[in-house]
Structures are given as structure tokens and as C-alpha cells.
Design an enzyme around this catalytic site. Structure first.
Site, PDB file in Angstrom:
ATOM      1  N   VAL A 632       1.045  -1.218   0.047  1.00  0.00           N
ATOM      2  CA  VAL A 632      -0.142   0.029   0.003  1.00  0.00           C
ATOM      3  C   VAL A 632       1.047   1.403  -0.131  1.00  0.00           C
ATOM      4  CG1 VAL A 632      -0.148   0.273   2.419  1.00  0.00           C
ATOM      5  CG2 VAL A 632      -2.114   1.225   0.897  1.00  0.00           C
ATOM      6  N   ASP A 709      -7.720  -1.849   4.571  1.00  0.00           N
ATOM      7  CA  ASP A 709      -8.070  -2.626   5.511  1.00  0.00           C
ATOM      8  C   ASP A 709      -6.828  -3.594   5.873  1.00  0.00           C
ATOM      9  OD1 ASP A 709      -8.587  -5.682   4.401  1.00  0.00           O
ATOM     10  OD2 ASP A 709      -9.125  -4.224   3.061  1.00  0.00           O
ATOM     11  N   GLY A 851      -5.900  -6.678  -0.424  1.00  0.00           N
ATOM     12  CA  GLY A 851      -6.545  -5.772   0.511  1.00  0.00           C
ATOM     13  C   GLY A 851      -5.590  -4.537   0.679  1.00  0.00           C
ATOM     14  N   GLU A 852      -5.510  -4.001   1.960  1.00  0.00           N
ATOM     15  CA  GLU A 852      -4.709  -2.976   2.462  1.00  0.00           C
ATOM     16  C   GLU A 852      -5.053  -1.575   1.408  1.00  0.00           C
ATOM     17  OE1 GLU A 852      -0.637  -3.506   1.463  1.00  0.00           O
ATOM     18  OE2 GLU A 852      -0.341  -5.392   2.628  1.00  0.00           O
ATOM     19  N   GLY A 853      -5.860  -1.602   0.548  1.00  0.00           N
ATOM     20  CA  GLY A 853      -6.114  -0.348  -0.276  1.00  0.00           C
ATOM     21  C   GLY A 853      -5.522  -0.584  -1.542  1.00  0.00           C
TER      22      GLY A 853
END
Ligand SMILES: Cc1cc2nc3c(=O)[nH]c(=O)nc-3n(C[C@H](O)[C@H](O)[C@H](O)COP(=O)(O)O)c2cc1C
Length: 885
Positions: A632, A709, A851-853
Site C-alpha cells: 500500500v 483494511d 487488501g490494504e487499499g
């Protein structure tokens, strides 16, 4: 060109922007992204030099610190157990008030709450043909119930049995809690697993109707206008000057140098006989306060005089002068004049500072008046070094904006004043400071404010500079070691006072409306005095409106007129049109700067072996984000976006460092196969935390939000949420997450089924669903989405976790989908189900599942590009290009 025009950023005017080759133009490589300042050249995280946790051998299901049946599930973020009883009493009283006021609240809180965003007219929602109209009854009922009714106590879900003694606290959640519980009141006890009707954002709408213009997102008070709640005052004269009642001091060119003076300030303002500003002898002309009749002989001779409560108030004109100075005080860095500040004027300003309140009347300040140019040049050098260091740490879009900002006027002003604090003044027993040592510095800041206000009344501009290492400045000024610098003020006459904070005019930050900051009786119970109190969720829902129809139409027409074949930008055309409708103008501003918020939390269901990754990886990855070493961070740097991490429920302890927002509601959820994952109160707090993070990031000047997230095991609660909100079977919406094999996938599906069997979940009670089978990061993300929608700021959704959260937000308020753009499609099957349910088309489809963005960040340039095209591309008319025959 006027001063105001000079200050207005180019972005304020729709139209072509200066050509730019990319987001990262002109920036040193190390200056991009949150972690950039500390990231070494090699790209490896610096600082603690943690190993990538994803390279660690999974080591089975190691028992890291996590919430379990015997771990007390505390709410460290808000409230203390011992206060609960008191709060409960207060809240019961507040609930009674609320019930009485509720109808009025809908009327009254509307205008003020919606001052932040578009006014909502009755019928707009239905007439818009937007998601609500298409969303079936579940979401609609949830939104309505969140606004309206208080559920009977027996219909509220009980707290999880595993909460270590924690109970449902109406006190903590206040109006928010009871509003959210309404959904439960209206919902059938038995969970209906029927799929709610799919929903979609409002554009393209089946039919369009006129919609109200959105108010300025953020809803700040009009420039120069009196803040809401300030007493009625006579209308201020136009412009920034005028109303000067004191004799002007002639300057060299015979122009009054204090043309901006609001009122004269008496040299000795302690003539108690008359009110300040009142002509001498006016006191005698004021009507005497009414006296009670003389007491009869048999009654006590003395009775205190009864006076009107405001008998000591200043006259209207005097009050207006006070409020005007407060309203029009500005931090000024540009447009200073060379005229000297007369000594007597400077003395009055210093005297105002010296009259500030101080802890134990210790007057811990000293004022060092600096006029010597060499000294000022030395200080300026320190400031420039700090400025450069700060600029290097900024993400791309921010760095570009910062390069145009002035942060000091040290040599532009004829006089600087250094305000210091002596934290020891008054000796050992300084009254009040014994328990709060910081009150010495607070007192000194009050002296600064007094001087700032007095200076404004004198027509003097003041710029506060804090870009220096305090000890460096102290050494440079040769201060005694026991003194600390509180403020460095640059003071001089100015051409003009900006009508609003310069940082707001330049688009760097936005003001927070007053009603965001006012709580009644307890934190979270919102409302200005005289208004019915409401909750953050109610306030947020009320501010979410339909897309602006006029802006949609303008954008469609502009797309058709642009020098390209109609429709040739495909989905990006729709994106830019919806962006116009969302922001309420065509073309809208480019959605930058952008900020990704990574909501992190742990999950009790991890105990069921749904992943082979140990739970402590959540904590380790938060460190990795902070160190700038995660995917991210790399993608955020590429896109010029800011990274913020929000600990909303991480089981492990985390440091207090910039970039990490401590909003821990609980150290992880409980295992949802054994009862609710969290209490309704906890879910509500997490939703609120998400709304507040969205507000903060937008107030800080971001024009685009991105969901991120982190939470080991969080695809399992995502599947459960998606199953509830879409009605899909768990087997169809449960995926391999971080890499489950076939047997592990079967087990995971079984866990989701058991979780759904162990809990009552009703899609028309979205917060109840989040509490039952969701995660703290899901709840916070749904608040984050609602917050963005309320401020009419786009929110780019990442993968399946954000998708599950978006289902909850849409069930709370379907119109929130208007603000949502699907960044990418994850390989998780549940994500496809989400996207088809909410009718969003992903901008990127690269078989990612991190995830993570990460996926949303890759899509950010597409969103920005769609708007940039709408803004910059010439029309056939303007470019003299012939259209197709
Ligand atoms: C403690 C403090 C430190 C500040 N430091 C700086 C600074 O270093 N440089 C600057 O340009 N402005 C500085 N400011 C000014 C703020 O940016 C300014 O107050 C804010 O943008 C609101 O604008 P206004 O004061 O015009 O209402 C500082 C203000 C305060 C209260």
C-alpha cells in the site's frame, strides 16, 4: 489583481489546468508517500527493519494475543466502566428528551446538519430514482429507523456473553445507539435470508428530476459571517477595512496605515466608569437597573438588587466589535507593507497579551521584540530548513500544493515578537499548575491570542511561525535555558486581510463546521444549544443527498461536446459524470489530494482456524505500514496519496506515532461462531470512528478517500456479511483469502455457516449485522463510506472487505452508494457478489486479492484522469474542430 484574487487557487475556477506531466512532477524521489521520509533508497523499510511478516513461516495457529472468551473486551477508545452508571442515568434522561424532541429534531437538525452538504427536500430520495428507489425495503427501513424510532428495550440484541462483564451501555452510544437499535425494533425477530433487491448508484438514473444544489461540502459558515450561535449583531460593513473609530496614523504617503483598524483601543483601558468605546459620561445616561420597591418596615431591610441577566453585557456595537475582531482575525503571511509599527501601537498589543488569563496568575510569558534584520535572517534560515524537511515528507499531490504556500513573513514584516513561557514561574505551588504542568504553556497561548486580536483591531496583520526546532530557535535567540518558545509572531500593516483562512482559500484545508465540535452532556451526543441533540450517524445520514441533476446534465453535455468521438472514453465518461453529480459542479475539481485510510482490526473467529496466518501479523503489518514497507505504501507513493492507519481493533499494542490514529474500540472481536462478534455499542463506536476519520481527512483538504483494511482472518466475517446482505449462500461468497487450500476452504465455509446459525442477523438492521458477524474494521469502513457520502467526496473502494462494508453502508443509507467507486475486482468470489449487488463496475481487474487499499490505489489515477479529461479537453466549438457529419 486584488489580494483576494491573488490568493484564490487556480483550481477554484473550472477550466483548463496548467499542463502537468504526472502526479510526481518536480519531487525528489524520497519525498513521496507517508513513509518516504524514512524509506531508505533500497526501498526496504527503515527504522525497526522488521522482516516482512508475510515471509515468516506461518507456524501453524500460534496463539498470539487476541480477544478470546476470557479476554476482557474493553472499550479503551471511549468511556470508562466506572462512569457507566452515571452516564446511563444521563442517557436515560437524554433518551426521554430525545423522544419528545424527535419530530422537531428532524426539522431542526436538518438545516444545520445539512449546512455541511446538500439540503434534502421531501421526495428527493424517491424522485431521484437512485439506489434507494432500487434498493428494496431493507436499506430504506434501516435508514428510516435510524432517523426515527426508539425500539422497545426487549427488542435490542443483548450483549455478547463473552464480553468479560461488559454490558450494553446506552450511555456510551447515546442517541447513536438508540437510533441504530431502531432497525432491530422494526425488523422481524427471525432472520430473513431472502436476498434484498440489488442496488446501484444513482447515475445513470432511470429518470432524472430537479435536485437541490449541494451546499459547500463541509458546510463551513459563510466567509466573514458570524459563526452559528453567535449573538445577533448589526451587519458588518462590507470589506475588511472600515469601522475604524480611532484616529488613523498617517504613513509616509499620507495613507492611513491602520486602514483596517476595527476600533481604537484605549492606552489605559481600565477606565471602569465607562464601557470601552462608549463616550465619556455615557454611563450616566444608561438607564439604571430596575430597583425592587422599598421593603416594608417589618421585612428585612436588605434585598439584593435584581438585575437583568445581561445587565453587564456590552452595547450591541461594542459586542459587534469584539465578535468582529474574532471573526476577522487572520493568520497573514502575504501582502505586508513596509510601514513601521508605531511604538504606542505595539505597546497596546503587548499590553493586550499581558492581560491574558494565566494559571495561578503566574503570567508565565515574556515577549521579545525583534527588529534587528540579522537576527530575523538567522531565524528565517532555521525556518527554511524545517520547511524543506516538511516538504520532503509530503505525498506528491500535497507537496505540489505546499510548494505554493508561504509559511512565514519574518523579513517581510517590520517587527517580530517571540513569546516564551517559563514553566517554573510562580514557584512550586503555582495554583492549578500542580496537577496540569502544561497550563503554563496554555496560558501563554492565550496571551498570543489576545495580541492577535488586538493587532487585528489595530489593523495589523500577524503571522504565527512554528517551522523550527524549538531548541534551535532558543539557542539562536540566546534565551535562558529555562524559557521555551511558544510562538514566533511576524507583525506589520497589510494591504488586505484574507476573508477566510489562507489555507482554506488555497484549498489546503477546510474549516470544520461548529456543529461537528459541539456535544451535549456527553461526547457523541451532538447538537448546538437550542437544537435537539442527535447522533453522529443521524447527522451523517441526514446530510447524504441525491446526485445534483444539473451538474449531471452539464457533464453529459460536456462529454458530448469534447473533441473525441462520443462514448470513446467508455466507463470513464460515466465516472466523470457521476463525479460531477456528486460534487455538484461541472467540471468538478480533480479528486486530489487523496488519502487512503487503512482500518485495522483482529477477529475472534481466527480461533476457528480459518487462516494459517498467525493473528499477530495484523500488528506486525501495521508496523510495516508505518515504516513505509508495504504494498500500500508503494502504490500510495506512486499515486501521490497520503496513508493513514486507523487502529480500530488490533489485538496487539501499537505505538503512539504520527500516521497511526488510535481509535481502538476493542482489542479484536469475539468468535462469532459462539455468539455476536461484538456488542452493538462497540459496532456503533466503530461506525462513528469511521465517520470521524472521513471528516478529519476531508477537513485536512483531501478531495478523495480510499478504503484500506488490515485484519488477519477478515475475509471470513466479510463472507458472513455478504451472505446476510445479498442473501447468497456462504459457499458462493466464501473464498480462499490469504491462500486456503480446498480443505481449508470447506472448513471456512462451515465456519461462516456456523456463525450465521449462532447469530440472528437481519439485513434491515445493518449495525446489528455488523455487531453479530462483522469486524471492527468493517464497521469503521461503513462509517467511513457514509462520512464521505455526507461530505460529497468520492470514496474509492478496495476489495472484498470494503465491499462487505459498503453493503452495510448501503443498507444504512442507500444514497451513500453515489459516492462509491469500485477500485478493482478482487478474486474473492464474495467481491463479485458485492459488485453485482450494488451495481458498481470495477475500474481495474487484475486478479488481485491483497487488501490494504492496494487495488483502489491503482484505480485512483483513472478516477482523477476521468475528471481531468472533463476539465481540460477542448470542445469542438472551442478548438474549431469539425464534428462528425
Ligand atoms: C500554534 C500555531 C502555529 C502555527 N504555525 C504556523 C506556521 O508555522 N506557518 C504558518 O504559515 N501558519 C502557522 N499558523 C497559522 C495557521 O495556519 C492558521 O492559524 C490557520 O490556518 C487558520 O487561519 P486563521 O488564523 O487565518 O484563521 C499557526 C497557528 C497556530 C495556532
Amino acid at each position: 489583481m486584488t489580494g483576494d484574487e491573488r490568493r484564490r487557487g487556480a483550481d477554484d475556477e473550472p477550466g483548463p489546468e496548467p499542463a502537468s506531466d504526472g502526479l510526481l512532477d518536480d519531487l525528489p524521489e524520497t519525498g513521496r508517500g507517508t513513509g518516504a521520509a524514512s524509506a531508505p533508497e533500497s526501498g526496504r523499510p527503515s527504522g525497526r527493519q522488521r522482516a516482512n511478516p508475510f515471509h515468516a513461516s506461518p507456524g501453524g495457529r500460534r496463539g498470539g494475543p487476541r480477544a478470546s472468551a476470557d479476554t476482557p473486551n474493553v472499550i479503551p477508545f471511549r468511556g470508562h466502566e466506572e462512569d457507566r452508571g452515571r452516564e446511563e442515568d444521563r442517557d436515560q434522561a437524554a433518551d426521554r428528551d430525545r423522544d419528545q424532541d424527535r419530530d422537531g429534531a428532524r426539522e431542526q437538525s436538518g438545516p444545520d446538519a445539512s449546512a455541511a452538504t446538500a439540503p434534502e427536500l421531501p421526495g428527493d430520495r424517491d424522485a431521484s430514482g437512485g439506489p434507494e428507489a432500487q434498493a428494496g425495503t431493507g436499506g430504506h427501513r434501516a435508514a428510516e429507523s435510524a432517523r426515527g424510532h426508539t425500539p422497545p428495550a426487549d427488542q435490542q440484541p443483548s450483549a455478547p456473553a463473552e464480553r468479560g462483564g461488559e454490558r450494553e451501555s446506552p450511555a456510551g452510544a447515546g442517541a447513536f445507539e438508540s437510533a441504530l437499535a431502531n432497525a432491530a425494533a422494526q425488523s422481524p425477530r427471525a432472520r430473513s435470508r431472502q436476498a434484498p433487491a440489488p442496488m446501484a448508484p444513482q447515475y445513470p438514473p432511470p429518470s432524472r428530476s430537479a435536485a437541490p444544489e449541494p451546499a459547500e461540502p463541509g458546510g463551513s459558515a459563510p466567509a466573514g459571517g458570524a459563526a452559528a450561535g453567535s449573538p445577533p449583531v448589526p451587519e458588518a460593513p462590507a470589506g475588511h477595512g472600515g469601522a475604524a473609530t480611532g484616529p488613523p496614523t498617517p504613513s509616509e504617503d499620507d495613507e492611513p496605515v491602520n486602514a483596517h483598524a476595527a476600533a481604537s483601543f484605549p492606552e489605559q483601558p481600565d477606565d471602569r466608569a465607562d464601557r470601552p468605546g462608549e463616550p465619556s459620561g455615557a454611563r450616566a445616561q444608561r438607564p439604571a437597573p430596575e430597583q425592587p420597591p422599598a421593603a416594608p418596615a417589618h421585612e428585612p431591610a436588605y434585598e439584593p438588587a435584581r438585575t437583568e441577566p445581561d445587565a453587564h453585557a456590552y452595547s450591541d456595537a461594542e459586542r459587534e466589535a469584539v465578535y468582529r475582531a474574532i471573526r476577522e482575525r487572520r493568520d497573514v503571511r502575504m501582502g505586508f507593507r513596509t510601514d513601521p509599527v508605531p511604538d504606542e501601537v505595539l505597546r497596546r498589543v503587548l499590553d493586550a497579551g499581558h492581560r491574558a488569563p494565566s494559571v495561578g496568575y503566574s503570567q508565565p510569558w515574556d515577549f521579545i521584540v525583534v527588529q534587528d534584520e540579522d537576527v530575523r535572517a538567522r531565524v528565517q534560515k532555521l525556518v527554511h530548513a524545517q520547511r524543506d524537511a516538511y516538504a520532503r515528507a509530503l505525498p506528491g499531490a500535497r507537496a505540489r500544493a505546499f510548494s505554493g504556500l508561504k509559511v512565514e513573513a519574518i523579513l517581510d514584516t517590520p517587527v517580530n515578537v517571540v513569546v516564551t513561557v517559563d514553566p517554573t514561574r510562580g514557584g512550586r505551588h503555582t495554583l492549578g499548575r500542580h496537577s496540569q504542568p502544561q497550563t503554563a504553556a496554555y496560558s501563554t497561548a492565550l496571551a498570543v491570542e489576545n495580541m492577535w486580536l488586538a493587532a487585528r483591531a489595530e489593523g495589523l496583520g500577524v503571522g504565527w511561525v512554528s517551522f523550527f526546532e524549538e531548541r534551535d530557535l532558543a539557542a539562536s535567540l540566546d534565551l535562558p535555558p529555562h524559557l521555551e518558545v511558544v510562538a514566533y509572531m511576524c507583525i506589520g500593516y497589510v494591504d488586505d486581510f484574507p476573508p477566510e483562512p489562507e489555507l482554506a482559500l488555497g484549498g489546503w484545508a477546510k474549516g470544520r463546521p461548529l456543529h461537528w465540535a459541539v456535544h451535549r452532556e456527553n461526547y457523541g451526543h451532538r447538537g448546538l444549544p437550542g437544537e435537539a441533540a442527535t447522533s453522529l450517524l443521524e447527522e451523517t445520514i441526514a446530510a447524504i443527498g441525491p446526485l445534483n441533476q444539473r451538474a449531471l446534465k452539464d457533464a453529459e453535455e460536456r462529454q458530448a461536446a469534447m473533441t473525441k468521438p462520443p462514448g470513446s472514453l467508455g466507463v470513464l465518461e460515466e465516472v466523470s459524470i457521476r463525479m460531477s453529480g456528486l460534487v455538484g459542479e461541472c467540471p468538478p475539481p480533480v479528486p486530489e489530494p487523496a488519502a487512503v485510510a487503512i482500518f485495522a482490526g483482529d477477529h475472534g473467529v481466527h480461533a476457528q482456524g480459518v487462516t494459517s496466518w498467525p493473528q499477530e501479523v495484523t500488528t506486525q503489518m501495521v508496523h510495516n505500514f508505518l515504516d513505509g514497507g508495504a504494498v500500500v505504501n508503494a502504490f500510495a507513493e506512486q499515486a501521490g496519496a497520503e496513508v493513514t492507519i486507523v487502529d480500530v481493533g488490533v489485538a496487539g499494542d501499537l505505538p503512539t506515532v504520527p500516521g497511526l490514529l488510535p481509535r481502538k474500540v476493542a482489542p479484536g472481536t469475539a468468535d462469532f461462531t459462539r455468539g455476536p462478534a461484538m456488542s452493538r455499542t462497540q459496532a456503533s463506536y466503530a461506525v462513528e470512528a469511521g465517520i470521524e476519520v472521513a471528516r478529519d481527512l476531508v477537513s485536512a483538504g483531501n478531495r478523495c478517500l480510499i478504503t484500506g483494511d488490515m485484519g488477519i482472518a477478515n475475509t471470513t466475517p466479510s463472507s458472513a456479511l455478504i451472505s446476510v446482505f445479498t442473501g447468497a449462500d456462504p459457499a458462493d461468497v466464501t473464498g480462499r483469502g490469504t491462500g486456503a487450500d480446498d480443505a481449508e476452504l470447506e472448513h471456512k465455509i462451515d465456519v461462516v455457516r456456523r456463525g450465521l446459525a449462532a447469530n440472528e442477523t437481519d439485513p434491515s438492521d445493518p449495525v446489528g449485522v455488523l455487531a453479530a458477524v462483522g469486524g471492527l474494521e468493517h464497521a469503521a469502513l461503513s462509517g467511513f463510506i457514509l462520512g464521505a457520502a455526507a461530505m460529497r467526496v468520492p470514496v474509492v473502494l478496495d476489495g472484498v472487505i470494503a465491499g462487505a462494508a459498503a453493503l452495510a453502508s448501503a443498507a444504512i443509507e442507500p444514497l451513500s452508494l453515489n459516492a462509491c467507486f469500485a477500485g478493482h475486482r478482487s478474486t474473492e468470489p464474495g467481491h463479485a457478489a458485492v459488485l453485482s449487488h450494488i451495481g458498481l463496475r470495477p475500474l481495474v481487474d487484475l486478479e488481485m486479492r491483497l487488501g490494504e487499499g492496494s487495488g483502489a490505489l491503482l484505480a485512483l489515477p483513472l478516477l482523477q484522469g476521468s475528471v481531468r479529461a472533463l476539465r481540460n479537453v477542448a470542445t469542438f466549438d472551442s478548438a474549431g474542430v469539425s464534428e462528425r457529419g
